[in-house]
Write an enzyme that holds these catalytic residues in place. Structure first.
Site, PDB file in Angstrom:
ATOM      1  CB  ILE A 296      62.425  39.268  68.228  1.00 27.42           C
ATOM      2  CG1 ILE A 296      63.054  39.340  66.830  1.00 27.42           C
ATOM      3  CG2 ILE A 296      63.455  38.786  69.239  1.00 27.42           C
ATOM      4  CD1 ILE A 296      64.235  40.268  66.748  1.00 27.42           C
ATOM      5  CB  SER A 297      59.872  35.198  71.600  1.00 23.42           C
ATOM      6  OG  SER A 297      59.283  34.476  70.553  1.00 23.42           O
TER       7      SER A 297
END
Length: 412
Positions: free
Chosen positions: A75-76
């Site tokens: 998840i960025s």
């Protein structure tokens, strides 16, 4: 801490994170502001992730690794998720395609497009899509996001044109299907790797090609499937039994064996006279070197070696091979009279270390003479399109499905 207390703390951290992203200019639109305050990011990360990490501005969270421990899905960081959605100009009622699933970013998009819009999220990994689908349902977005297992090089079945396409994995190329399924006035946002250096670029159509409308500095885990692009890696032996790793995105020299023994020679440094004060970004220098420096590569050294410690001072260890020698980007403190900061140069190894270092140093000086003062622009030219006269100092990098041009135009 009780479940209620955890939920209250998460809600408070969501608001604090959103306030920070707004203050930093990452969030501009009211719809995205509301989305960040609404979507529970903690639902989409591994259960043992501390809330301080979950709701930090610049921490990505790994959700899957391969058998070697290398991240293949994450998840960025929140700052780049916010920037990409703003770069795309996502609005209520739009249909949006997300390439690379995790769940959280799709939920943010669902909040922004609202009930009149729709989000489609695809990933090549069935484990990732199953996880994203389950978490989106748990968070209340099951009916607002369609999650599909698919290779992004193929058309998305059952859907027409997308108003926006956001690619959340590192891409080496732009496959035709992305343009084919993009609405005429649509925006494609993609982290594009160019000779080992990545920029996240918002592209719009301009006739038969795409042109950049906005650019952000960020990297992502690489794409898998048909769009995967493997680097060529060469291990250069060192006298102490360790090695130096040279990684080539494209254009690796054919006779890398000429470098054997290069590290037995004393290093030679050539300083450019180009300086930077502390706290000022010089990331575009790396892009310039990737564009114009022959033999460009990324350089790494085995941990706990003298060369590894030296490379660590450069932050981003890039360099180039020239025949039987190589050089890497080096820094040293700039003269005290200029105040705190650094000077760029190059350190070379091999029989022609000075020549290799001088070539790198000359490119630093060339960048400093004008391109340093302007932002580069980008264009993607699909196969069959004509690359016309480009502005300023430009280069064209061939890709499988076309070519990417990078241009610096100080007078533009």
């Amino acid at each position: 801490m009780t479940q209620t207390a955890d939920a209250e703390r998460a809600a408070r951290l969501r608001d604090e994170l959103t306030d920070e992203l707004v203050a930093g200019g990452r969030i501009v639109s009211p719809a995205l502001d509301a989305a960040f305050r609404t979507v529970p990011r903690e639902v989409f990360v591994p259960a043992d992730t501390p809330l301080d990490v979950v709701y930090s501005v610049d921490n990505s969270v790994v959700t899957k690794t391969d058998e070697h421990g290398v991240p293949v899905s994450s998840i960025s960081a929140t700052y780049i998720q916010a920037r990409m959605i703003e770069m795309a100009g996502v609005e209520p009622g739009m249909t949006v395609l997300e390439v690379g699933s995790g769940g959280y970013n799709a939920a943010l998009l669902a909040e922004v497009v609202g009930t009149a819009g729709h989000v489609v999220s695809i990933d090549i990994d069935a484990e990732i899509t199953d996880r994203a689908r389950a978490l989106l349902k748990r968070a209340g977005y099951g009916g607002r996001v369609t999650v599909l297992q698919a290779d992004a090089e193929h058309p998305v079945p059952g859907f027409g044109a997308f108003d926006r396409i956001l690619v959340t994995v590192g891409a080496w190329d732009i496959p035709p299907v992305w343009s084919d399924q993009l609405a005429p006035d649509g925006v494609l946002v993609v982290p594009l790797r160019m000779n080992g250096v990545t920029r996240t670029i918002a592209f719009r159509r301009d006739g038969d090609h795409l042109v950049s409308a906005d650019v952000e500095l960020a990297g992502f885990v690489p794409m898998q499937g048909r769009g995967e692009h493997s680097e060529r890696t060469f291990l250069l032996p060192a006298p102490d039994g360790s090695h130096v790793k040279l990684q080539f995105d494209t254009g690796a020299p054919e006779r890398l064996g000429m470098l054997d023994g290069a590290l037995a020679n004393e290093p030679v440094s050539v300083w450019s006279g180009v300086t930077f004060p502390n706290g000022v970004s010089f990331a575009d220098l790396h892009l310039w070197l990737a564009a114009f420096l022959s033999g460009f590569c990324r350089i790494g050294a085995a941990p706990d070696t003298a060369l590894a410690r030296e490379l660590g001072k450069t932050w981003f260890p890039f360099g180039a091979v020239a025949g039987d020698s190589f050089a890497y980007l080096a820094v040293r403190p700039r003269p005290p009279a200029e105040g705190p900061g650094i000077e760029f140069g190059a350190t070379g190894y091999g029989a022609h270390a000075f020549t290799a270092a001088a070539a790198l140093s000359e490119q630093i000086q060339a960048w400093d003479r004008g391109p340093r003062t302007c932002e580069p622009t980008f264009a993607f030219w699909p196969l069959g399109s004509y690359v016309g006269q480009l502005p300023g100092r430009s280069t064209v990098l061939p890709k499988r499905h076309g070519a990417v041009s990078i241009s610096w135009n100080p007078a533009g």
